[in-house]
Design an enzyme around this catalytic site. Structure first.
Site, PDB file in Angstrom:
ATOM      1  N   ALA A   1      -4.632   7.428  -4.510  1.00 19.59           N
ATOM      2  CA  ALA A   1      -2.997   6.958  -5.043  1.00 19.59           C
ATOM      3  C   ALA A   1      -3.002   5.501  -5.179  1.00 19.59           C
ATOM      4  O   ALA A   1      -2.765   4.544  -4.303  1.00 19.59           O
ATOM      5  CB  ALA A   1      -2.455   7.326  -3.740  1.00 19.59           C
TER       6      ALA A   1
ATOM      7  N   THR B   1       0.727  -1.095   0.048  1.00 21.76           N
ATOM      8  CA  THR B   1       0.073  -0.188  -0.089  1.00 21.76           C
ATOM      9  C   THR B   1       0.822   1.362   0.007  1.00 21.76           C
ATOM     10  O   THR B   1       2.245   1.167  -0.367  1.00 21.76           O
ATOM     11  CB  THR B   1      -0.993  -0.097   1.216  1.00 21.76           C
ATOM     12  OG1 THR B   1      -1.943   0.763   1.029  1.00 21.76           O
ATOM     13  CG2 THR B   1      -0.438   0.011   2.644  1.00 21.76           C
ATOM     14  N   ASN B   2       0.296   2.303   0.311  1.00 18.97           N
ATOM     15  CA  ASN B   2       1.077   3.624   0.184  1.00 18.97           C
ATOM     16  C   ASN B   2       0.547   4.801   1.461  1.00 18.97           C
ATOM     17  O   ASN B   2      -0.565   4.247   1.970  1.00 18.97           O
ATOM     18  CB  ASN B   2       1.205   4.382  -1.103  1.00 18.97           C
ATOM     19  CG  ASN B   2      -0.116   4.575  -1.592  1.00 18.97           C
ATOM     20  OD1 ASN B   2      -0.836   5.730  -0.768  1.00 18.97           O
ATOM     21  ND2 ASN B   2      -0.790   4.036  -2.591  1.00 18.97           N
ATOM     22  N   ARG B   3       1.170   5.631   1.576  1.00 17.87           N
ATOM     23  CA  ARG B   3       0.857   6.420   2.899  1.00 17.87           C
ATOM     24  C   ARG B   3      -0.004   7.736   2.340  1.00 17.87           C
ATOM     25  O   ARG B   3      -0.219   8.697   3.135  1.00 17.87           O
ATOM     26  CB  ARG B   3       2.219   7.251   3.120  1.00 17.87           C
ATOM     27  CG  ARG B   3       3.275   6.195   3.469  1.00 17.87           C
ATOM     28  CD  ARG B   3       4.311   6.784   4.150  1.00 17.87           C
ATOM     29  NE  ARG B   3       4.239   7.341   5.385  1.00 17.87           N
ATOM     30  CZ  ARG B   3       5.216   7.809   5.982  1.00 17.87           C
ATOM     31  NH1 ARG B   3       6.547   7.956   5.602  1.00 17.87           N
ATOM     32  NH2 ARG B   3       4.857   8.365   7.374  1.00 17.87           N
ATOM     33  N   SER B   4      -0.751   7.573   1.100  1.00 21.00           N
ATOM     34  CA  SER B   4      -1.993   8.278   1.386  1.00 21.00           C
ATOM     35  C   SER B   4      -2.980   8.235   2.419  1.00 21.00           C
ATOM     36  O   SER B   4      -3.429   7.108   2.710  1.00 21.00           O
ATOM     37  CB  SER B   4      -2.846   7.982  -0.302  1.00 21.00           C
ATOM     38  OG  SER B   4      -4.111   8.751  -0.118  1.00 21.00           O
TER      39      SER B   4
END
Ligand code: CTP
Ligand code: CA
Length: 223
Positions: A100, A33-36
């Site tokens: 994102a 996943t990502n930090r959005s």
């Protein structure tokens, strides 16, 4: 009183917003996943609803309250986000793609938790490309014939003007909103740079709530 503070510039419109990160499973307990945080997309959904629009918010995993009177659909992966977007875009006339979306997902998802095995090498991840939700919808007949107005976002860590100008054309969208990332992820304020066919201009640093309201006005002017 409310209509005095919030002109209904989007009355009669239906906006679909994608927001947050996606989560691409590796196995039942792990993923990419990502930090959005989803904050910008949720602020836009709220501001659009306050401006009189019907709003559908398709969100990856985030820790945010659903804005009042907004229809929220929770998804995990990019493929699920695309499926939900395609289902709900048919009645929408504005798309704002703030999500994102993971550019790649693991080529395979294990059905059982992957176990450590001292006899074997550590596992290697192989990726395949995810569908591009914004580009897919921006190339649809309804977008091409002017019935669906598409707004993209871009977080660039460098060369914002150069990269975002090219990205707007590549995605085939009339309006692309750039910001310098990833420092903005999770923050409550931001600076937005709007790119359209005439060039670009900046909405100076403000809260995401204020910027969302300003962006709604910018979109309404272009419809
Ligand atoms: N986007 C999307 N689906 C994807 C990737 C991106 O809908 N699979 C959308 C984002 O929501 C955003 C815009 O496309 O509105 C730009 O995303 P960005 O990640 O900046 O662009 P990419 O084309 O993925 O290029 P790169 O990450 O290499 O800069
Ligand atoms: Ca990307």
């Amino acid at each position: 009183l409310i209509s005095f503070f919030t002109p209904n510039v989007l009355a009669g419109h239906h906006m679909l917003v994608t927001a947050g990160p996606t989560f691409e499973a590796i196995d039942p307990v792990r993923g990419i996943t990502n930090r959005s945080s989803g904050k910008m997309g949720f602020a836009i959904a709220r501001a659009a609803q306050e401006a009189g629009a019907k709003v559908t918010l398709i969100s990856g995993p985030v820790a945010l309250e659903t804005p009042r009177n907004v229809q929220r659909i929770n998804v995990q992966s990019a493929q699920q986000m695309l499926d939900a977007a395609q289902e709900h875009i048919t009645s929408a006339n504005i798309l704002v793609a703030t999500a994102a979306v993971a550019d790649w997902r693991p080529a395979t998802t294990a059905t059982e938790k992957i176990k450590k095995n001292p006899q074997e090498a550590v596992p290697a991840l192989h990726f395949v490309e995810n569908p591009d939700i914004l580009a897919t919808l921006a190339q649809s007949p309804r977008a091409q014939s002017g019935q669906l107005y598409c707004v993209g976002f871009a977080a660039e860590s460098q060369n914002l003007v150069e990269f975002a100008t090219a990205k707007r054309v590549r995605k085939g969208v009339p309006l692309l909103v750039g910001n310098i990332g990833p420092s903005t992820f999770g923050q409550d304020d931001n600076v937005l740079v709007l790119f359209d066919e005439h060039g670009h201009h900046t909405l100076p640093r403000a809260s995401k709530r204020t910027l969302a309201k300003q962006l709604i006005r910018e979109i309404a002017q272009r419809l």
